[in-house]
Each structure stands twice: as structure tokens, then as C-alpha cells.
Scaffold this motif. Sequence first.
Motif, PDB file in Angstrom:
ATOM      1  N   THR A  17       0.827  -1.210   0.000  1.00 16.01           N
ATOM      2  CA  THR A  17       0.000   0.000   0.000  1.00 16.01           C
ATOM      3  C   THR A  17       0.858   1.256   0.000  1.00 16.01           C
ATOM      4  O   THR A  17       1.801   1.377   0.802  1.00 16.01           O
ATOM      5  CB  THR A  17      -0.917   0.014   1.234  1.00 16.01           C
ATOM      6  N   ALA A  19       2.078   4.867   0.811  1.00 18.05           N
ATOM      7  CA  ALA A  19       1.954   5.697   2.003  1.00 18.05           C
ATOM      8  C   ALA A  19       1.883   7.186   1.667  1.00 18.05           C
ATOM      9  O   ALA A  19       1.696   8.017   2.550  1.00 18.05           O
ATOM     10  CB  ALA A  19       3.120   5.437   2.948  1.00 18.05           C
ATOM     11  N   ASN A  20       2.034   7.532   0.378  1.00 16.51           N
ATOM     12  CA  ASN A  20       2.009   8.941  -0.020  1.00 16.51           C
ATOM     13  C   ASN A  20       1.412   9.087  -1.413  1.00 16.51           C
ATOM     14  O   ASN A  20       1.378   8.129  -2.196  1.00 16.51           O
ATOM     15  CB  ASN A  20       3.425   9.523  -0.020  1.00 16.51           C
ATOM     16  N   ASP A  21       0.900  10.288  -1.730  1.00 18.16           N
ATOM     17  CA  ASP A  21       0.515  10.603  -3.102  1.00 18.16           C
ATOM     18  C   ASP A  21       1.786  10.691  -3.942  1.00 18.16           C
ATOM     19  O   ASP A  21       2.833  11.145  -3.458  1.00 18.16           O
ATOM     20  CB  ASP A  21      -0.219  11.942  -3.168  1.00 18.16           C
ATOM     21  N   LYS A  32      -2.580   7.758  -5.902  1.00 19.89           N
ATOM     22  CA  LYS A  32      -3.109   8.290  -4.648  1.00 19.89           C
ATOM     23  C   LYS A  32      -2.649   7.450  -3.460  1.00 19.89           C
ATOM     24  O   LYS A  32      -2.538   6.227  -3.557  1.00 19.89           O
ATOM     25  CB  LYS A  32      -4.644   8.317  -4.707  1.00 19.89           C
ATOM     26  N   GLN A  33      -2.383   8.129  -2.359  1.00 16.19           N
ATOM     27  CA  GLN A  33      -2.057   7.438  -1.110  1.00 16.19           C
ATOM     28  C   GLN A  33      -3.136   6.406  -0.774  1.00 16.19           C
ATOM     29  O   GLN A  33      -4.324   6.668  -0.912  1.00 16.19           O
ATOM     30  CB  GLN A  33      -1.963   8.452   0.032  1.00 16.19           C
ATOM     31  N   GLY A  34      -2.704   5.211  -0.358  1.00 13.48           N
ATOM     32  CA  GLY A  34      -3.649   4.161   0.013  1.00 13.48           C
ATOM     33  C   GLY A  34      -3.921   3.169  -1.098  1.00 13.48           C
ATOM     34  O   GLY A  34      -4.565   2.141  -0.864  1.00 13.48           O
ATOM     35  N   VAL A  36      -3.280   0.111  -3.619  1.00 11.15           N
ATOM     36  CA  VAL A  36      -2.533  -1.144  -3.569  1.00 11.15           C
ATOM     37  C   VAL A  36      -1.830  -1.322  -4.913  1.00 11.15           C
ATOM     38  O   VAL A  36      -2.477  -1.332  -5.967  1.00 11.15           O
ATOM     39  CB  VAL A  36      -3.463  -2.343  -3.281  1.00 11.15           C
ATOM     40  N   MET A  56       3.471   1.690   3.050  1.00  9.02           N
ATOM     41  CA  MET A  56       3.032   1.498   4.428  1.00  9.02           C
ATOM     42  C   MET A  56       3.754   0.296   5.024  1.00  9.02           C
ATOM     43  O   MET A  56       4.010  -0.704   4.340  1.00  9.02           O
ATOM     44  CB  MET A  56       1.524   1.265   4.479  1.00  9.02           C
TER      45      MET A  56
END
Length: 359
Positions: A17, A19-21, A32-34, A36, A56
Motif C-alpha cells: 500500500t 503511504a504517499n501521493d 493516490k495514497q492508500g 494497492v 506502508m
Amino acid sequence: MIKVKSEQWDQSVIGRTLANDVISDSGHFLLKQGMVLTHWHLSILQNHLIEDIFLMDMPQEPLSNQVEDIFKHRENISIIYKESVVEVKRLFQLAISREVPSLQDFMKPFTPLLESVLKGPNIFLELRHIKGHDEYTYRHSLNVGLLSATIGKILLLPIDDILQLGRIGFLHDLGKMKVSPQILNKETKLSKNEFDEVKQHTIYGKEMIAMMSGENEEIEYGALCHHERLDGSGYPYGLKGDQIPFLSQIIAVADVYDAISSDRIYKEKHGPLEALDELLLEVFKGRFNSEIVIPFVEHILYGYIGNDVLLDNGTKGRIVQLFKEEIRRPLLKVGEEFIDLRKKRDLHIQEIFIAPSLV
């Protein structure tokens, strides 16, 4: 979170995942952050010359819980392995005191584990399923001892040599106890001076083993020479070819295999087939002995046939056939269909699961 440079983007980052844009140098919003990550996302990042990303942290289950789950059908191994890690940590830390434990004391927690493993099925796949870097130094020592002895068994060496390989592999990294923890646990690239200090662990190890009571000369040289390479590119002395003891050449293979098959504080593990590919690459570069690596790789590959796998697109299948010329791309059975990964270049194996027959 962990920073991963573009040259480290491989199978291990798929499914992780962000952790940042991620924004390109030209200001275009890319990911985008988040999200996968998939292979498609990596292509986007590479096309826009992105140099690094942040991922992440993966939740780390306690080592004891992992060992219980991984060896749930081999309870004897689970119990001995967990107890051995605790006792090995105590002995290794004691080794940098004035009263260095004897060789016999060091072998007490390791020998029962070694004997259990040599009597049963291989544990290559089980060991690489341990996630995170919890107690890495101590379990790496156990693992290399077990793997070294198992390689000796695969090569049909005499039992005395097999047991000695276990002892040498177990103590090969003892010298790291004298290296600064700040250097060993550093998450970023080491400076030249820091790497020079890490390389001293081979000499420290020989000196520490020499202080133990017992017949240790072969074990001393195993610790000293496990980073030497056949082409002379290794350390500490740049030995070449037959200058490196054969048992030390085996330790080197086991050491590298376990290291690249394990999560370390500064780098995540390779996939199971990627790890074997790396060993073969070392043979082609002239650094490792083909008479050791080829039988070892073939043995593991044979054991993978019939195992279930997870592909990076979420599909599950089973290994039907492996090809030596492209070991990362086997023939799979998915449902009632067959998929030849040599022809489906967009698909990659993300994980190989432990088959019931192995446990």
C-alpha cells in the motif's frame, strides 16, 4: 512507512500500500495514497521516471505466533525453534562478554533442532514464510545452520560433514555481535566506513570462536570465509577458487539464500523463485560453485511441484511443471485450465504456499 528506490521495485512491492501521493516532476498527479500497487502502477511510475516511493509498513505478527502457525503440523519443530531463538539470543549476547560460552554450550539449543530437521522433510518454504525482521540475527543464524546441513545432505556428504556444516552455519555470523547495532539496524544505505565495519564481522567471528573451548578450527574458517567468492570479489581476503574451503562455499550459498528469502530491516525478501534465480545468477557471474547451487536449486524446485500459488492479479493456481531455463515462470493449473507463465509475461507469482504434503 518505508522508502523504496526504483531499482528495488520487484515482486515484493506488488500488493503493498502506498503511504504517499505520487506526483511527477511536471506536476501531474499519478497515484493516490492508500492505493494497492500492481505491475500496471509500477509501469506508470517508471514511465514518469519516479525515483522512489513510500510504502506502508506491513503489520508484524510476533515471531512466536508465526512459527506456531507455519509449523502447525510439525509441533516438535515449532517448539524447538521458538525455544532455540530465545536461547541463541542469550548465548550470542554472552559471547561478547569476558566469559565466552564453550562450543558445547552453543550447540545445546541448536543440535536438537538440527537433528529434527535432518530426519524430516525440508523446511525451505516454511522458513521463508516468516515475515518481518523480528530477531533476524538469531533466527538467521539458526536458519543458515539448518540450510547448510540440508545442502550437505542433498550433496550426499558424509554425516560428519553434514553435522559440521550445521555447526559452521549456525555460528557463521557470531562476529556481528561486535558490530555496532546502529550500523546493523540502519534502514538506509551504509557509508563506506560503515560497510568496512560490517565486513569485520568475519574476522571478529573467527576470533570469538577461537576463544571457545573445543575443536573449532574448521568452524573458525567457516566464519572467516563465508563472504569469500570464487572469483576473488569477496572479503575479507579476496580468496579465489580452491583457496576457499568447500564447506565454506556451502555456507555462503545458504547464507545468501536465507538473507534474500527473509525480510531485513533495510530490504524486503525476494519471492521464492526469485531467490533461486539470484543464486543461479551468482553461479553465472563465477562467484558461487555450480556443483553446490545447481543440485540445491533443483531440489527446491522439485519440492515446489504441486504447491498452490498466488498470482499478482489475485488468481490462485497450482504448479504443474517448472522450467530450468525460466524458473520464475512455471506451468500452472488454474481450475480446469493451464497457464504457461512463459507465454503470459504480464503475470507473476506473488507467493507459493506450503503444501500439506510438506508438513
